[in-house]
Scaffold this active site. Structure first.
Site, PDB file in Angstrom:
ATOM      1  N   CYS A  48       0.825  -1.213   0.000  1.00  0.00           N
ATOM      2  CA  CYS A  48       0.000   0.000   0.000  1.00  0.00           C
ATOM      3  C   CYS A  48       0.855   1.257   0.000  1.00  0.00           C
ATOM      4  O   CYS A  48       0.526   2.254  -0.661  1.00  0.00           O
ATOM      5  CB  CYS A  48      -0.943   0.000   1.191  1.00  0.00           C
ATOM      6  SG  CYS A  48      -0.115  -0.046   2.810  1.00  0.00           S
ATOM      7  N   HIS A  81      -2.274   1.552   7.014  1.00  0.00           N
ATOM      8  CA  HIS A  81      -2.513   1.531   5.570  1.00  0.00           C
ATOM      9  C   HIS A  81      -2.122   2.873   4.961  1.00  0.00           C
ATOM     10  O   HIS A  81      -2.398   3.927   5.540  1.00  0.00           O
ATOM     11  CB  HIS A  81      -3.996   1.244   5.319  1.00  0.00           C
ATOM     12  CG  HIS A  81      -4.345   0.948   3.894  1.00  0.00           C
ATOM     13  ND1 HIS A  81      -3.643   0.059   3.108  1.00  0.00           N
ATOM     14  CD2 HIS A  81      -5.346   1.427   3.091  1.00  0.00           C
ATOM     15  CE1 HIS A  81      -4.202  -0.014   1.908  1.00  0.00           C
ATOM     16  NE2 HIS A  81      -5.223   0.821   1.871  1.00  0.00           N
ATOM     17  N   ASN A 121      -7.799   4.683  -2.874  1.00  0.00           N
ATOM     18  CA  ASN A 121      -7.274   3.448  -2.309  1.00  0.00           C
ATOM     19  C   ASN A 121      -6.553   2.653  -3.395  1.00  0.00           C
ATOM     20  O   ASN A 121      -6.480   3.071  -4.549  1.00  0.00           O
ATOM     21  CB  ASN A 121      -8.420   2.634  -1.688  1.00  0.00           C
ATOM     22  CG  ASN A 121      -7.941   1.653  -0.635  1.00  0.00           C
ATOM     23  OD1 ASN A 121      -6.749   1.493  -0.391  1.00  0.00           O
ATOM     24  ND2 ASN A 121      -8.873   0.967   0.002  1.00  0.00           N
TER      25      ASN A 121
END
Length: 314
Positions: free
Chosen positions: A135, A265, A282
């Site tokens: 991520c 994240h 995202n």
């Protein structure tokens, strides 16, 4: 419960009958996401997890939280929360990182900003990190691609895999996690390859030292110290941010407000609404959430103001 088109979405306004055939719903879900398991034992386990997640979403529908956002049986519906977190939430916050104190009194007072819908920018398609804890690399590359277009009017499709494979000396650990500032440092020192020359594989690999790295626009990075500074920064560019994404597993739409500030994240802040809600890019594909995005309630929701940063370009 009902199926809305191809989406396995549980309608908040519809009473969920106890007579639902969970097995049929599971079969439809497996068909949609092309799931096949290696053994009967694994099949039984995944069905149990799916059923538990279905019950969790049913309970959510009856809660007050469902007034502001919705959940669905998405691509993560056969994963337990622990499996989901260990696979996708692998941000590694350095011990030396200075995290900002939470500001419960912050209120956004500006106009709406949305870099996903700006005529000056060719907004890149949302990517998918797959089953790799990268991520941090997608957060860094997302900010680099969009901000280079905003600030320099230059368009690149950059390589997350270059960061995954090669930025270990900067304390990143590939699919086991990393940090956005460390990624910016790597690019400042080494440049970055384009995706076409160093494509993403969703797994750790040996660094390709001989590949061309034509992207050389990073001169450093700036850490943001507060929600107020974050609100100012988003007016001019996108920002890499660290968040708690544990509650995001089944997110479908709306404004999520309940989460902790346990940073796990890395994502990209791409906008803010007039009411202060943050818009986040995202890296779980465009079918997740709102076309690959999520909105968070204003202020320091999910710890978004704890460690924002952006690359200095030139």
């Amino acid at each position: 419960m009902m199926l809305l088109g191809a989406s396995l979405y549980l309608n908040n306004t519809q009473e969920v009958s106890d007579e639902i055939d969970t097995a049929n719903l599971y079969a439809n879900w497996k068909m949609k996401y092309n799931r096949r398991y290696t053994s009967q034992r694994d099949e039984m386990y995944r069905f149990k997890v799916f059923s538990d997640n279905l019950n969790y979403i049913r309970a959510f529908q009856d809660s007050t939280e469902s007034a502001t956002y919705t959940l669905e049986l998405n691509q993560f519906a056969d994963m337990s929360q622990q499996e989901f977190a260990s696979t996708y939430l692998s941000l590694r916050v350095p011990k030396t990182a200075k995290l900002n104190a939470s500001n419960a009194n912050f209120q956004y007072k500006g106009a709406e900003v949305d870099w996903t819908d700006n005529k000056k920018v060719k907004y890149p398609a949302v990517k998918n990190q797959g089953s790799c804890g990268s991520c941090w690399a997608f957060s860094a590359v997302g900010a680099l691609e969009i901000n280079t277009d905003i600030e320099l009017n230059k368009k690149y499709e950059l390589s997350e895999q270059d960061l995954v494979d090669c930025s270990g000396p900067y304390d990143n650990e590939g699919c086991n996690g990393g940090w956005m500032d460390s990624a910016f440092e790597y690019v400042a020192d080494n440049g970055l390859a384009e995706a076409k020359d160093y494509p993403y594989t969703a797994k750790d690999g040996t660094c390709k030292t001989s590949v061309k790295r034509p992207y050389t626009h990073v001169q450093g990075f700036t850490d943001i110290d507060s929600c107020d500074e974050l609100a100012q920064a988003i007016q001019e560019r996108t920002v890499s941010v660290a968040v708690d994404a544990n509650p995001w597993q089944f997110y479908r739409s709306g404004v999520l407000s309940k989460c902790t500030k346990n940073l796990n994240h890395g994502v990209v802040l791409v906008g803010v609404q007039a009411d202060g809600a943050w818009k986040i890019r995202n890296s779980w594909g465009s079918s997740w959430g709102e076309a690959g995005h999520i909105r968070l309630a204003g202020g320091d929701t999910c710890g978004i103001c704890a460690a924002p940063s952006f690359p200095i370009l030139g």
